[in-house]
Design an enzyme around this catalytic site. Sequence first.
Site, mmCIF file in Angstrom:
data_model
loop_
_atom_site.group_PDB
_atom_site.id
_atom_site.type_symbol
_atom_site.label_atom_id
_atom_site.label_comp_id
_atom_site.label_asym_id
_atom_site.label_seq_id
_atom_site.Cartn_x
_atom_site.Cartn_y
_atom_site.Cartn_z
ATOM 1 N N GLY A 174 40.330 42.243 39.375
ATOM 2 C CA GLY A 174 41.234 42.919 38.455
ATOM 3 C C GLY A 174 42.453 42.063 38.181
ATOM 4 C CB CYS A 175 45.761 42.975 36.853
ATOM 5 S SG CYS A 175 47.347 42.193 36.520
ATOM 6 C CG PHE A 176 46.110 37.038 38.164
ATOM 7 C CD1 PHE A 176 47.230 37.472 37.488
ATOM 8 C CD2 PHE A 176 45.453 35.910 37.665
ATOM 9 C CE1 PHE A 176 47.702 36.821 36.353
ATOM 10 C CE2 PHE A 176 45.927 35.250 36.538
ATOM 11 C CZ PHE A 176 47.054 35.709 35.879
ATOM 12 C CD1 TRP A 177 50.530 38.674 37.255
ATOM 13 C CD2 TRP A 177 50.805 40.573 36.127
ATOM 14 N NE1 TRP A 177 50.747 38.340 35.952
ATOM 15 C CE2 TRP A 177 50.923 39.498 35.230
ATOM 16 C CE3 TRP A 177 50.934 41.874 35.646
ATOM 17 C CZ2 TRP A 177 51.176 39.677 33.879
ATOM 18 C CZ3 TRP A 177 51.189 42.042 34.297
ATOM 19 C CH2 TRP A 177 51.312 40.953 33.432
ATOM 20 C CE LYS A 179 43.496 44.232 42.480
ATOM 21 N NZ LYS A 179 44.113 44.914 41.372
#
Length: 150
Positions: free
Chosen positions: A11-14, A16
């Site tokens: 998903g969105c890497f921010w 994670k």
Amino acid sequence: MSTEIATFACGCFWTKQYRFSQVPGVVSTCTGYTGGHTEHPTYTQVCAKSTGHAEAVEVVFDPTMVSFAALVRFFFTLHDPARDRTGHGGQYRSAIFYHSEIQRQIAEVALAELREQDVHPVTQIVAARTFWEAEERHQGWCERTGIGVE
């Protein structure tokens, strides 16, 4: 200190990146793109779903403090591994990009354990390829904005 690298997409890497950075034994994290066919992809290109890349987090860790197996188990808490997100052009797909045969085996065991719990993961386990570091504005995004920080 000897370190190892793990690469995860889910998903969105921010958020994670932020969550992995909080794990004791993780030395550093970096957001980026991997698993696609375009060299030096940009965020705009990846979001346009034409590069085949996933948003990913590269995790440098001290294996004497945290095992790859523990990181994989943590990875599965960050998203629903049974949710097929390939409709996002693969950008948000669930994937473990292994850097060694041992990592591949550990990831396979973790998937088998999920299946035993009647979870049907769509997580891909694929050999790590070039990891293209995301633009600077995507590094440490949660820390800078305060968004996604619990």
